[in-house]
Motif scaffolding. Structure first.
Motif, PDB file in Angstrom:
ATOM      1  N   ALA A 123      11.671 -20.660   3.979  1.00 23.90           N
ATOM      2  CA  ALA A 123      11.627 -21.055   2.569  1.00 23.90           C
ATOM      3  C   ALA A 123      10.437 -20.416   1.857  1.00 23.90           C
ATOM      4  O   ALA A 123      10.559 -19.913   0.731  1.00 23.90           O
ATOM      5  N   LEU A 124       9.268 -20.430   2.504  1.00 23.06           N
ATOM      6  CA  LEU A 124       8.083 -19.800   1.927  1.00 23.06           C
ATOM      7  C   LEU A 124       8.316 -18.311   1.718  1.00 23.06           C
ATOM      8  O   LEU A 124       7.936 -17.751   0.676  1.00 23.06           O
ATOM      9  N   ASN A 125       8.953 -17.670   2.687  1.00 26.61           N
ATOM     10  CA  ASN A 125       9.185 -16.228   2.602  1.00 26.61           C
ATOM     11  C   ASN A 125      10.052 -15.877   1.402  1.00 26.61           C
ATOM     12  O   ASN A 125       9.748 -14.952   0.638  1.00 26.61           O
ATOM     13  N   VAL A 126      11.137 -16.630   1.201  1.00 22.89           N
ATOM     14  CA  VAL A 126      12.030 -16.347   0.072  1.00 22.89           C
ATOM     15  C   VAL A 126      11.332 -16.642  -1.258  1.00 22.89           C
ATOM     16  O   VAL A 126      11.379 -15.843  -2.194  1.00 22.89           O
ATOM     17  N   GLY A 131       8.378 -14.595  -6.048  1.00 22.04           N
ATOM     18  CA  GLY A 131       7.165 -14.548  -6.863  1.00 22.04           C
ATOM     19  C   GLY A 131       6.532 -13.175  -6.878  1.00 22.04           C
ATOM     20  O   GLY A 131       5.986 -12.742  -7.900  1.00 22.04           O
ATOM     21  N   SER A 132       6.598 -12.457  -5.733  1.00 21.97           N
ATOM     22  CA  SER A 132       5.968 -11.131  -5.661  1.00 21.97           C
ATOM     23  C   SER A 132       6.648 -10.133  -6.586  1.00 21.97           C
ATOM     24  O   SER A 132       6.009  -9.194  -7.066  1.00 21.97           O
ATOM     25  N   ILE A 288       0.183  -5.171  -3.073  1.00 19.77           N
ATOM     26  CA  ILE A 288       1.416  -4.926  -2.323  1.00 19.77           C
ATOM     27  C   ILE A 288       1.180  -5.134  -0.827  1.00 19.77           C
ATOM     28  O   ILE A 288       1.968  -5.799  -0.140  1.00 19.77           O
ATOM     29  N   VAL A 289       0.090  -4.577  -0.318  1.00 18.06           N
ATOM     30  CA  VAL A 289      -0.214  -4.717   1.118  1.00 18.06           C
ATOM     31  C   VAL A 289      -0.389  -6.190   1.489  1.00 18.06           C
ATOM     32  O   VAL A 289       0.120  -6.660   2.523  1.00 18.06           O
ATOM     33  N   ALA A 290      -1.088  -6.952   0.648  1.00 15.14           N
ATOM     34  CA  ALA A 290      -1.388  -8.352   0.965  1.00 15.14           C
ATOM     35  C   ALA A 290      -0.134  -9.218   1.032  1.00 15.14           C
ATOM     36  O   ALA A 290      -0.120 -10.238   1.741  1.00 15.14           O
ATOM     37  N   THR A 291       0.918  -8.833   0.297  1.00 10.95           N
ATOM     38  CA  THR A 291       2.139  -9.657   0.314  1.00 10.95           C
ATOM     39  C   THR A 291       2.761  -9.742   1.703  1.00 10.95           C
ATOM     40  O   THR A 291       3.484 -10.695   2.010  1.00 10.95           O
ATOM     41  N   PHE A 292       2.500  -8.754   2.559  1.00 14.77           N
ATOM     42  CA  PHE A 292       3.111  -8.742   3.887  1.00 14.77           C
ATOM     43  C   PHE A 292       2.406  -9.691   4.871  1.00 14.77           C
ATOM     44  O   PHE A 292       2.854  -9.843   6.005  1.00 14.77           O
ATOM     45  N   PHE A 293       1.312 -10.313   4.444  1.00 12.49           N
ATOM     46  CA  PHE A 293       0.542 -11.173   5.343  1.00 12.49           C
ATOM     47  C   PHE A 293       0.727 -12.659   5.051  1.00 12.49           C
ATOM     48  O   PHE A 293       0.023 -13.489   5.618  1.00 12.49           O
ATOM     49  N   VAL A 294       1.660 -12.996   4.163  1.00 13.54           N
ATOM     50  CA  VAL A 294       1.886 -14.406   3.815  1.00 13.54           C
ATOM     51  C   VAL A 294       2.973 -14.971   4.721  1.00 13.54           C
ATOM     52  O   VAL A 294       4.166 -14.744   4.516  1.00 13.54           O
ATOM     53  N   ALA A 308      -4.843 -16.713   2.950  1.00  9.64           N
ATOM     54  CA  ALA A 308      -5.046 -15.549   3.814  1.00  9.64           C
ATOM     55  C   ALA A 308      -4.663 -14.265   3.079  1.00  9.64           C
ATOM     56  O   ALA A 308      -5.368 -13.252   3.147  1.00  9.64           O
ATOM     57  N   GLY A 309      -3.549 -14.310   2.382  1.00  9.93           N
ATOM     58  CA  GLY A 309      -3.142 -13.144   1.597  1.00  9.93           C
ATOM     59  C   GLY A 309      -4.144 -12.811   0.514  1.00  9.93           C
ATOM     60  O   GLY A 309      -4.450 -11.632   0.270  1.00  9.93           O
ATOM     61  N   GLN A 310      -4.678 -13.844  -0.156  1.00  6.43           N
ATOM     62  CA  GLN A 310      -5.672 -13.630  -1.209  1.00  6.43           C
ATOM     63  C   GLN A 310      -6.931 -12.987  -0.654  1.00  6.43           C
ATOM     64  O   GLN A 310      -7.500 -12.070  -1.261  1.00  6.43           O
TER      65      GLN A 310
END
Length: 728
Positions: A123-126, A131-132, A288-294, A308-310
């Motif tokens: 759910a968080l991923n979707v 949002g991204s 963009i790079v940070a979105t892959f770490f959420v 963590a992404g922030q």
């Protein structure tokens, strides 16, 4: 231009848009749930699109009028027709960012609800991916728009002197003005829509009828979920697009003064002007790079994943900033500060420090906001406990905590201004604003994920999904309330620094060396400027109140006049908190007969008409006041107005956004079963009703008037700058 590296700026914008397109396609491939879920989602999507089309049609008239005013009245030496064109381009990009973000959000909401049936991480991923798209689209369009205009106008006018570059940036200021205009109308209009629906749904549904939030029996529930998209996604996107481009353009304008200094660079003297663009492009990559770490494990904390992404985005930005600033900007620039008439020396390392200070201040504002509005922190618990005495103590304690919440961000900004000015003058202050918003792409991704999660919870409730699905979406939504408040804090903090930078640019353009507050005209406009945020807020809140009044009456009428709906409410009251599995067959049949009987369309129509009618006057006041003061009392008096509106508006923005978020999460804390003095206060209890009242009072503060104030501040400063030469 001799150096083609500048073409990387719009290319970065294109890369961001490609990323958003790929993510959108991924969202569309995710399962959208059962037929009932898709039907509810289609109601939300069609209502949101209908409102946005109507809002944009209304705005178009004003945009064309303002563009014509710019063509005929703006500084003719800056090529007035091109200012008008830049204005329309900025307005188009801002509107497009909001539209793309909202379309994606209305596709992601139902897919988030379906993903929550599988796991919290899914759910968080979707939700975060949806949002991204909003976040990366905003910064991508910003880079594409500003970068392309700068290249085109440089080819037209050349870049051999500070005079030609100054002329180019005067034209590009129109882009910022257009973005500000759309941001203001979108924030106010969307905020009126969403809060009118929210207040009506909560007061009649929760407090009077005692039915759960987002119940399909509530006629206002679709309008409420539509409002999340038009206000908290489209409106917020247009708002932060304006903040982003304004900070970059103000830094570029102040960089012109450095071009006359003594230094040698690889960009034919343009490095102080180009540097903000390159930092913006670097921020796009970092986001963009940070979105892959959420990511979050089942049972984990979504807030930790977003934090963590922030942190990753911020660390990447620090590394990028050091490399770019020390390689693009000369090691030392000695120049004459035209505004203050003194020789000033700026080093590349000092400018790097200013960008880092801006980023740190943004993080301080974020953590401060999280403390005052976070679900499990002391201020929210205080307000929840005070609510046991009723709505009055809920509101009193919320106001107190909200006022206290202005202390940390204000002190952080004050210290930053003093330190940053000593390091880099006004150019350094502008750079601090750029640093604060450098990872806006990621921050806005976090902000936009909140409304998607909220919608997912509504769809889960209306589609009668298992309770554990709603629990997962509520967990995401509670974090979303805090992240939304953090985003508003970032916008307000950057507004303070950007407005100060624009203030300096205005004084230079208007040829003002100093502003004497002992003069009657200046002190009077200082008060007038301080008054504007109150008038603006009052009009916005009154608009919500008037629309909510109509919404409340409409919901009451439907509860009374639609017989299946009336019968369903009676059996719900009779059964109380009894699980549906224990209801009698007769009662279940009555509930089934009420399915689909509320007239959702009438409630959507009420919010739409109110928003479109009431968003006009605040916008006209914001646009007309600086021009009127400048023509009537002169440029120095207008400087007093700018000072007053900036200080008053920033404090009001922090106070209103934080207080509303505080009340909202106090309600959610009670709904999660918070124990007070060993006693549970369940949903429907007097304590819960008190928190609903507080949340209702805070709704227009945090989602309508509060977030609009930072746009008001920069819009007035931008108007003053564009028309500066007309006032003397």
């Amino acid at each position: 231009m001799e150096n083609y590296v500048i073409y990387l700026i719009p290319l970065t914008g294109i890369l961001a848009l490609v990323f958003s397109y790929v993510k959108t396609r991924w969202i569309l491939r995710q399962p959208a749930g059962n037929e009932k879920m898709q039907r509810v989602s289609s109601f939300i999507e069609s209502g949101a699109l209908a409102f946005l089309r109507a809002e944009y049609r209304t705005m178009l008239v004003f945009l064309i009028i303002i563009a014509l005013v710019l063509v005929f009245l703006a500084d003719p030496q800056a090529s007035s027709p091109l200012i008008g064109i830049s204005y329309l381009v900025g307005a188009f990009c801002s509107a497009l960012a909001g539209y793309i973000g909202m379309r994606t959000a209305t596709k992601a909401n139902v897919r988030t609800a379906q993903a929550a049936r599988k796991s919290l991480n899914c759910a968080l991923n979707v939700a975060f991916t949806g949002g991204s798209v909003m976040g990366i689209t905003v910064v991508g369009l910003g880079m594409l728009g500003v970068g392309t205009l700068f290249i085109v106008y440089t080819l037209l006018f050349g870049s051999e002197s500070s005079g030609s570059i100054g002329r180019i940036l005067s034209i590009i200021t129109g882009f910022s003005f257009g973005a500000s205009t759309v941001g203001l109308f979108a924030r106010v209009g969307g905020g009126i829509f969403t809060k009118a629906a929210d207040v009506g749904a909560d007061l009649v549904g929760k407090v009077e009828a005692g039915i759960p939030e987002d119940s399909p029996l509530n006629p206002a529930t679709i309008a409420d979920n539509v409002g999340d998209n038009v206000g908290d996604v489209a409106g917020m996107g247009a708002d932060l697009f304006e903040s982003y481009v304004s900070s970059i353009i103000s830094a570029m304008i102040l960089g012109v003064a450095l071009m006359a200094g003594t230094y040698v660079d690889a960009f034919s003297g343009l490095s102080p002007v180009l540097l903000p663009l390159f930092l913006g492009a670097a921020g796009v990559i970092a986001s963009i790079v940070a979105t892959f770490f959420v990511k979050v494990k089942e049972g984990g904390n979504p807030q930790a994943a977003l934090n963590a992404g922030q942190i990753i985005a911020s660390l990447l930005m620090i590394a990028f900033s050091y490399f770019l600033i020390t390689n693009i900007l000369p090691k030392e620039i000695v120049f004459i500060d035209v505004l203050y008439g003194v020789e000033r020396t700026i080093t590349s390392f000092n400018i790097f420090l200013t960008s880092i200070i801006g980023l740190i201040v943004g993080l301080i504002i974020g953590f401060s906001t999280e403390f005052f509005t976070g679900l499990h922190h002391h201020p929210v618990k205080v307000v929840a406990r005070q609510s046991t005495s009723g709505p009055a103590t809920n509101i009193i304690s919320g106001l107190s905590m909200g006022m206290l919440s202005t202390i940390p961000p204000t002190i952080a900004i004050v210290v930053a201004i003093v330190v940053v000015f000593s390091l880099g003058g006004l150019y350094g202050i502008a750079f601090a604003a750029v640093g604060m918003l450098s990872v806006l792409g990621f921050q806005l991704s976090v902000d936009a994920y909140g409304p998607i999660s909220d919608n997912a919870g509504g769809i889960a409730q209306m589609s009668e999904l298992p309770p554990d699905v709603r629990e997962k979406t509520d967990q995401l939504d509670a974090v979303g309330n805090t992240t939304a408040a953090i985003g508003k804090g970032f916008a307000a903090g950057s507004a303070a620094l950007t407005a100060l930078a624009l203030f300096g640019a205005y004084m230079t353009a208007a040829k003002i060396k100093q502003i004497d507050v002992s003069q009657a005209a200046v002190i009077s406009t200082l008060f007038l400027g301080a008054l504007l945020p109150y008038v603006f807020s009052a009009l916005s809140i009154q608009a919500v109140s008037g629309a909510a009044y109509k919404m409340i009456n409409e919901v009451r009428d439907q509860f009374e006049k639609i017989l299946p709906l009336k019968n369903a409410l009676q059996v719900m009251r009779k059964n109380g908190n009894t699980p549906l599995s224990e209801w009698s067959e007769a009662d279940l049949q009555i509930l089934h007969d009420a399915d689909g009987t509320p007239d959702y369309g009438r409630c959507v129509s009420i919010s739409t008409k109110a928003a479109l009618q009431q968003m006009i006057l605040p916008g006209i006041i914001a646009l007309a006041t600086p021009i009127t003061v400048g023509i009537w009392l002169g440029p120095e008096a207008l400087g007093g107005l700018l000072a007053g509106v900036t200080v008053s508006g920033i404090l009001q923005a922090f106070f209103q956004s934080n207080t509303g978020g505080l009340w909202d999460n106090a309600k959610k804390l009670i709904e999660k079963g918070y124990t007070i003095n060993g006693k549970h206060h369940d949903v429907g209890s007097e304590t819960h009703k008190a928190t609903v009242v507080g949340d209702t009072v805070g709704d227009p503060l945090k989602d309508t008037s509060g977030p609009s104030l930072d746009i008001l501040i920069k819009l007035i400063a931008t108007v003053a700058l564009i028309f500066a030469t007309s006032f003397y």
